[in-house]
Design a protein around this motif. Structure first.
Motif, PDB file in Angstrom:
ATOM      1  N   GLY A  84       0.910  -1.329   0.003  1.00 10.83           N
ATOM      2  CA  GLY A  84       0.138  -0.229  -0.063  1.00 10.83           C
ATOM      3  C   GLY A  84       0.811   1.229   0.126  1.00 10.83           C
ATOM      4  N   ARG A  85       1.890   1.393   0.820  1.00 10.86           N
ATOM      5  CA  ARG A  85       2.660   2.191   0.754  1.00 10.86           C
ATOM      6  C   ARG A  85       3.409   2.852  -0.511  1.00 10.86           C
ATOM      7  NH1 ARG A  85       6.523   0.655   4.069  1.00 10.86           N
ATOM      8  NH2 ARG A  85       5.292   0.731   5.877  1.00 10.86           N
ATOM      9  N   ARG A  86       3.855   1.720  -1.153  1.00 15.82           N
ATOM     10  CA  ARG A  86       4.543   2.099  -2.374  1.00 15.82           C
ATOM     11  C   ARG A  86       3.301   2.301  -3.782  1.00 15.82           C
ATOM     12  NH1 ARG A  86       8.737  -3.248  -2.384  1.00 15.82           N
ATOM     13  NH2 ARG A  86      10.179  -2.269  -1.125  1.00 15.82           N
ATOM     14  N   LEU A  87       2.102   1.709  -3.398  1.00 17.99           N
ATOM     15  CA  LEU A  87       1.130   2.051  -4.416  1.00 17.99           C
ATOM     16  C   LEU A  87       0.610   3.673  -4.266  1.00 17.99           C
ATOM     17  CD1 LEU A  87      -1.013  -1.236  -4.318  1.00 17.99           C
ATOM     18  CD2 LEU A  87       0.015   0.022  -6.454  1.00 17.99           C
ATOM     19  N   TRP A  88       0.523   3.932  -3.074  1.00 16.58           N
ATOM     20  CA  TRP A  88       0.153   5.345  -2.706  1.00 16.58           C
ATOM     21  C   TRP A  88       1.181   6.238  -3.655  1.00 16.58           C
ATOM     22  CZ3 TRP A  88      -4.216   7.200  -1.852  1.00 16.58           C
ATOM     23  CH2 TRP A  88      -4.928   6.522  -1.159  1.00 16.58           C
ATOM     24  N   VAL A  89       2.667   6.121  -3.328  1.00 15.45           N
ATOM     25  CA  VAL A  89       3.649   6.675  -4.038  1.00 15.45           C
ATOM     26  C   VAL A  89       3.281   6.880  -5.531  1.00 15.45           C
ATOM     27  CG1 VAL A  89       6.125   6.947  -4.431  1.00 15.45           C
ATOM     28  CG2 VAL A  89       5.510   6.489  -2.092  1.00 15.45           C
ATOM     29  N   VAL A  90       3.267   5.638  -6.169  1.00 13.89           N
ATOM     30  CA  VAL A  90       3.217   5.665  -7.729  1.00 13.89           C
ATOM     31  C   VAL A  90       1.865   6.039  -8.063  1.00 13.89           C
ATOM     32  CG1 VAL A  90       3.026   4.291  -9.509  1.00 13.89           C
ATOM     33  CG2 VAL A  90       4.844   3.737  -7.738  1.00 13.89           C
ATOM     34  N   GLY A  91       0.785   5.897  -7.251  1.00 15.01           N
ATOM     35  CA  GLY A  91      -0.493   6.524  -7.528  1.00 15.01           C
ATOM     36  C   GLY A  91      -0.621   8.089  -7.430  1.00 15.01           C
ATOM     37  N   ALA A  92      -0.208   8.676  -6.485  1.00 13.81           N
ATOM     38  CA  ALA A  92       0.046   9.877  -6.119  1.00 13.81           C
ATOM     39  C   ALA A  92       0.666  10.783  -7.193  1.00 13.81           C
ATOM     40  CB  ALA A  92       0.273  10.445  -4.709  1.00 13.81           C
ATOM     41  N   ALA A  93       1.803  10.100  -7.574  1.00 17.66           N
ATOM     42  CA  ALA A  93       2.675  10.836  -8.772  1.00 17.66           C
ATOM     43  C   ALA A  93       2.117  10.646 -10.139  1.00 17.66           C
ATOM     44  CB  ALA A  93       4.057  10.019  -8.689  1.00 17.66           C
ATOM     45  N   SER A  94       1.458   9.477 -10.458  1.00 14.60           N
ATOM     46  CA  SER A  94       0.629   9.427 -11.601  1.00 14.60           C
ATOM     47  C   SER A  94      -0.435  10.529 -11.637  1.00 14.60           C
ATOM     48  CB  SER A  94       0.134   7.982 -11.769  1.00 14.60           C
ATOM     49  OG  SER A  94      -0.796   7.658 -11.056  1.00 14.60           O
ATOM     50  N   ALA A  95      -1.230  10.796 -10.522  1.00 17.70           N
ATOM     51  CA  ALA A  95      -2.278  11.873 -10.611  1.00 17.70           C
ATOM     52  C   ALA A  95      -1.647  13.113 -10.660  1.00 17.70           C
ATOM     53  CB  ALA A  95      -2.738  11.683  -9.082  1.00 17.70           C
ATOM     54  N   VAL A  96      -0.329  13.555 -10.055  1.00 16.47           N
ATOM     55  CA  VAL A  96       0.059  14.731 -10.553  1.00 16.47           C
ATOM     56  C   VAL A  96       0.552  14.868 -12.039  1.00 16.47           C
ATOM     57  CG1 VAL A  96       2.293  16.191 -10.013  1.00 16.47           C
ATOM     58  CG2 VAL A  96       1.068  15.103  -8.144  1.00 16.47           C
ATOM     59  N   PHE A  97       0.818  13.888 -12.666  1.00 21.78           N
ATOM     60  CA  PHE A  97       1.118  13.823 -14.016  1.00 21.78           C
ATOM     61  C   PHE A  97      -0.103  13.969 -14.854  1.00 21.78           C
ATOM     62  CE2 PHE A  97       5.322  11.637 -13.043  1.00 21.78           C
ATOM     63  CZ  PHE A  97       6.131  12.625 -13.051  1.00 21.78           C
ATOM     64  N   ALA A  98      -1.080  13.124 -14.588  1.00 25.12           N
ATOM     65  CA  ALA A  98      -2.405  13.196 -15.174  1.00 25.12           C
ATOM     66  C   ALA A  98      -2.838  14.696 -14.800  1.00 25.12           C
ATOM     67  CB  ALA A  98      -3.216  12.445 -14.589  1.00 25.12           C
ATOM     68  N   GLY A  99      -3.000  15.125 -13.788  1.00 27.83           N
ATOM     69  CA  GLY A  99      -3.250  16.648 -13.589  1.00 27.83           C
ATOM     70  C   GLY A  99      -2.777  17.660 -14.220  1.00 27.83           C
TER      71      GLY A  99
END
Length: 184
Positions: A44-59
């Motif tokens: 979960g910790r790793r997925l939050w990092v990758v998911g949040a980073a991908s949300a920034v790029f998508a944003g």
């Protein structure tokens, strides 16, 4: 004739990553909260990092895309505003949960917040479908007199694309904030 990927097409290409990774992170946290399985805590910790980073790029790409399309109809601007502001809030929440999870295990509260944010992302994703399929935002090519469509189209892998991406993302963020302050 080969068609090149356009800058405005980067956003719909990137949005699937946070839409998949953030719910997976929230479910991993749910597994930890429900079972106490510490292996899922690390996942979960790793997925939050990758998911949040991908949300920034998508944003960022979404902010840029908002300046690459024509939106003359009030309904089109309203949908775009709610979609953009909703995703900005969801991304901020994902970044906060990511920061929290780097030092702490998930709690019932953070898990509920994560799952709620994921449900909210489904709403903003549905709004993007309405923007395209109901309003025609970003549909290429559009007649010049159409109230919505594409304005300009730098190829994604062109020299102009990085500058246009950053410039249009800044203009998109400024538009989002000004629209938020404008009474209706």
């Amino acid at each position: 004739m080969e068609r090149k990927l356009l800058l405005q097409e980067l956003h719909p290409a990137l949005v699937h990553m946070p839409l998949a990774l953030l719910p997976t992170a929230a479910v991993a946290d749910l597994v930890v909260v429900r079972t106490g399985d510490r292996a899922w805590e690390k996942v979960g910790r790793r997925l939050w990092v990758v998911g949040a980073a991908s949300a920034v790029f998508a944003g960022v790409s979404g902010l840029a895309a908002s300046k690459e399309v024509r939106m003359n109809a009030p309904r089109a601007r309203e949908l775009t505003f709610v979609h953009g502001m909703g995703n900005a809030l969801i991304t901020a929440g994902a970044l906060g949960l990511m920061a929290w999870r780097q030092a702490r295990p998930p709690t019932v509260l953070t898990t509920v917040l994560g799952l709620t944010a994921c449900a909210s992302a489904l709403v903003t994703a549905a709004l993007s479908g309405r923007m395209v399929y109901e309003q025609g935002i970003g549909i290429t090519p559009m007649p010049q007199n159409a109230p919505q469509g594409s304005v300009k189209e730098p190829p994604l892998l062109s020299r102009e694309a990085p500058v246009a991406l950053l410039k249009d993302a800044g203009r998109g963020a400024a538009w989002l904030m000004s629209w938020a302050r404008t009474p209706r």
